[in-house]
Write a protein that holds these residues in place. Structure first.
Motif, PDB file in Angstrom:
ATOM      1  N   ASP A 194       0.764  -1.187  -0.012  1.00 52.20           N
ATOM      2  CA  ASP A 194       0.071  -0.014  -0.271  1.00 52.20           C
ATOM      3  C   ASP A 194       0.957   1.131   0.229  1.00 52.20           C
ATOM      4  O   ASP A 194       0.777   2.012   0.667  1.00 52.20           O
ATOM      5  N   HIS A 364       7.706   1.487   5.591  1.00 51.22           N
ATOM      6  CA  HIS A 364       7.681   0.196   5.830  1.00 51.22           C
ATOM      7  C   HIS A 364       9.184  -0.253   5.488  1.00 51.22           C
ATOM      8  O   HIS A 364       9.313  -1.631   4.998  1.00 51.22           O
ATOM      9  N   TYR A 389       6.530  -7.476   4.155  1.00 48.91           N
ATOM     10  CA  TYR A 389       5.154  -6.781   4.352  1.00 48.91           C
ATOM     11  C   TYR A 389       4.058  -7.776   3.860  1.00 48.91           C
ATOM     12  O   TYR A 389       4.480  -8.517   2.544  1.00 48.91           O
ATOM     13  N   GLU A 428       2.311  -6.789   9.542  1.00 57.05           N
ATOM     14  CA  GLU A 428       1.078  -7.640   9.073  1.00 57.05           C
ATOM     15  C   GLU A 428       1.209  -8.999   8.361  1.00 57.05           C
ATOM     16  O   GLU A 428       0.592  -9.092   7.196  1.00 57.05           O
ATOM     17  N   TYR A 493     -11.969  -0.126   9.435  1.00 64.11           N
ATOM     18  CA  TYR A 493     -12.029  -1.283   8.863  1.00 64.11           C
ATOM     19  C   TYR A 493     -12.537  -2.284   9.409  1.00 64.11           C
ATOM     20  O   TYR A 493     -13.052  -3.153   9.102  1.00 64.11           O
ATOM     21  N   GLU A 517      -0.168   0.987  14.468  1.00 62.93           N
ATOM     22  CA  GLU A 517      -0.933   1.587  13.686  1.00 62.93           C
ATOM     23  C   GLU A 517      -2.317   1.607  14.058  1.00 62.93           C
ATOM     24  O   GLU A 517      -2.681   0.781  14.499  1.00 62.93           O
ATOM     25  N   ASN A 582      -3.629   7.611  -0.092  1.00 64.87           N
ATOM     26  CA  ASN A 582      -4.029   7.091   1.008  1.00 64.87           C
ATOM     27  C   ASN A 582      -4.516   8.467   1.820  1.00 64.87           C
ATOM     28  O   ASN A 582      -3.318   9.017   2.074  1.00 64.87           O
ATOM     29  N   LYS A 584      -5.180   8.642   5.205  1.00 62.29           N
ATOM     30  CA  LYS A 584      -5.101   8.647   6.635  1.00 62.29           C
ATOM     31  C   LYS A 584      -3.950   9.570   7.360  1.00 62.29           C
ATOM     32  O   LYS A 584      -3.750   9.529   8.405  1.00 62.29           O
TER      33      LYS A 584
END
Ligand code: GCU
Length: 610
Positions: A194, A364, A389, A428, A493, A517, A582, A584
């Protein structure tokens, strides 16, 4: 015929190809360097026509003729010669810099692109050795110098270097680099991420001059858990590396220690120190450390601190500390490409300080060295990570070796940075047997390279078996890490923001917990109400609800919300809201602060005074 002869002459060079890069030179940042940055000609080569012949065999591993091998930068010798490329008539790209943000037709480009740079080298001081140093190239770089292949580097975010002492000429040195940013299933990262797949020579390219026997590597840090002992090593490279004298000076502390290297050119040391000013946020004291070998000196600015855990606490210099953080992608807020300059780092870290942070999660992948050097100066603790990732090919040995190499290069580059307190192995990733083996090996490797810092990974939370509305971390890697970190998106989410007040947490490990996060998307300037997605009110409401929930999780010792600034992602395509970004961020990509920025700032300021 003449052309073929000159090509055959080069053949003798190619046959002695140097494969693989040399040991990374530490602290290139402060050494005598000559920049090769600037305008480089380039050729976009999606079919790798400049690399493979028509049988798909690499030119640099085949007998001549290679008329179309781009790394030769061939020129027609007469009117009959057939050469189908000409770097010098092609446009240029700025190096360092990703190609995506430099040209509209390259914004989405994924594939091979060739860079070419010619330069003179005036300082032919024969007592010096010269190394070609790349800050990073995303993702795979094949490097050719004066017709010879120096080697290949894989991994988009760590430095590498090749010695070129014996290949340098006074005039017209030819440097050709093929960079390929194709995403690969076996890659690290793999196909799906992402973030934007910025390709190219994304960080500075330098000639680093060293003595013939030079200081290649060193570690100078506090001994684990000991506030008054500096421990480390110095490694020389060169014919005179054995039984060689080195002096380690920290003049402000009146420390001047003489060392003698062993037969391998390495000297280990432990030095008791009194009256040390320990590095910490708010007082990020850096000492000037000078290493003097027989033929050269290297100077560094190093902070000394310990970082440990005790039960569920994180201890900085033996005192509990709460990590008031924010996550950051390496994207420039000044021009929306890969961040790479000291000014980019200054802007990003100043926003973090304005938020009230004492800690940043550099996601990341390893960020450029300016970020770490500036975090040292500004007193920001840092979580660094490699891009293991999501859906990595856990069973593929080459994938593991790639991840381990990126981890090694990251630790080698930054092990003297006081700001770096955590090495993260992954983000993740699924709880699978092959992944657990993969991550355990990385964790063992990290500890073998650096036993002074903490290791972690951004894990995922799950429902607690048998207890309603209760979450936990159900992951064997939670027993390996020093700090138990996880991402959670309750309210984005996972339900709506008011769900936070209905969730309890039961985490059984007696370890510090970091929430690596949480967050929500908001389009800057879009206001309506706190129940309408993408509004600034919704994002702010989620922060308020999440912060209240965090206050109810006993062992939490800090968090790094996702994310400081909106960032490009090909996965975010909602028209009028995302448009390839993105959302956020607490700031937009234009630097506009959203309401949630002030919510977090107020929380951190309260945290500081209570
Ligand atoms: C994940 C992931 C991020 C991603 C974020 C999101 O947790 O770690 O890389 O950008 O969620 O969905 O925005």
């Amino acid at each position: 015929m003449k052309h073929l002869y000159s090509t055959l002459l080069l053949l003798s060079f190619i046959s002695s190809t140097i494969s693989g890069q040399d040991n990374l030179i530490v602290n290139a940042y402060n050494r005598s360097t000559i920049s090769i940055d600037g305008e480089w000609h380039y050729i976009v080569d999606p079919y790798e026509n400049g690399y493979y012949n028509y049988r798909y065999e690499p030119f640099d591993q085949q007998p001549a003729p290679w008329a179309s091998a781009f790394f030769l930068n061939s020129k027609p010798q007469d009117s009959t010669d057939l050469i189908e490329y000409d770097f010098d008539k092609m446009p240029t790209l700025q190096v360092p810099g990703d190609w995506n943000s430099q040209s509209p037709e390259l914004l989405y480009y994924e594939g091979s692109l060739w860079y070419k740079k010619s330069f003179d080298y005036k300082q032919l001081n024969r007592t010096k050795r010269v190394h070609l140093y790349f800050g990073a190239a995303n993702y795979k770089a094949e490097v050719y110098f004066n017709g010879q292949k120096l080697g290949t580097h894989i991994g988009g975010f760590t430095p590498f270097n090749f010695e070129v002492t014996d290949l340098l000429k006074e005039k017209d040195n030819l440097l050709v680099v093929k960079v390929d940013n194709k995403r690969l299933k076996e890659g690290v990262p793999t196909l799906n991420t992402d973030w934007w797949n910025y390709g190219g020579l994304t960080r500075s390219v330098q000639l680093v001059e060293t003595a013939s026997t030079f200081i290649e590597d060193y570690s100078i840090q506090l001994k684990k858990g000991d506030l008054n002992t500096i421990k480390g090593y110095v490694q020389l490279n060169g014919e005179a590396k054995a039984q060689s004298k080195i002096t380690l000076d920290i003049s402000e502390l009146k420390v001047s220690t003489s060392l003698t290297t062993d037969t391998n050119g390495r000297a280990n040391f432990e030095i008791p120190i009194q009256n040390l000013k320990h590095w910490e946020p708010g007082n990020p004291y850096l000492y000037t450390v000078t290493l003097s070998a027989e033929e050269e000196k290297v100077v560094d600015q190093i902070g000394f601190r310990t970082i440990e855990t005790r039960g569920s606490q994180i201890l900085l210099n033996k005192k509990p500390i709460y990590l008031k953080g924010i996550s950051i992608h390496e994207e420039s807020p000044l021009r929306n490409g890969r961040a790479l300059t000291p000014e980019d780092a200054e802007q990003l870290l100043n926003w973090a300080l304005e938020l009230g942070c004492n800690y940043v999660r550099l996601a990341h992948y390893p960020h450029n060295e300016h970020m770490l050097r500036l975090a040292d100066k500004k007193g920001l603790m840092v979580w660094e990570e490699i891009p293991v990732y999501w859906t990595i090919l856990w069973k593929n040995e080459a994938t593991y070796l790639n991840a381990e190499n990126q981890l090694t290069e990251m630790i080698r580059r930054d092990k003297n940075r006081a700001s770096t307190i955590i090495w993260s192995m992954a983000n993740e990733t699924p709880n699978l047997p092959a992944r657990n083996i993969f991550l355990n090996k990385l964790a063992t490797k990290a500890k073998s390279l650096d036993d002074t810092r903490l290791i972690s990974a951004a894990l995922e939370q799950k429902d607690y078996p048998g207890i309603a509305n209760t979450r936990t971390i159900n992951d064997p890697f939670a027993d390996v890490v020093d700090v138990l970190s996880f991402n959670q998106y309750i309210g984005w989410y996972d339900g709506l923001p008011d769900k936070c007040s209905k969730i309890s947490w039961k985490i059984d490990q007696d370890k510090p917990i970091l929430i690596s996060e949480f967050g929500a998307g908001a389009k800057a300037g879009y206001y309506k109400d706190k129940h309408t997605r993408w509004t600034e009110e919704y994002q702010q409401h989620l922060y308020e609800e999440t912060l209240s929930m965090i206050d109810r999780i006993v062992k939490v010792q800090g968090f790094s919300p996702w994310i400081l600034v909106d960032f490009r992602s090909p996965r975010r395509v909602l028209p009028e809201i995302q448009d390839g970004w993105n959302r956020k961020g607490l700031l937009s990509e234009k630097g506009e602060k959203k309401e949630a920025f002030y919510t977090l700032q107020k929380y951190y300021n309260y945290k500081t005074t209570n």
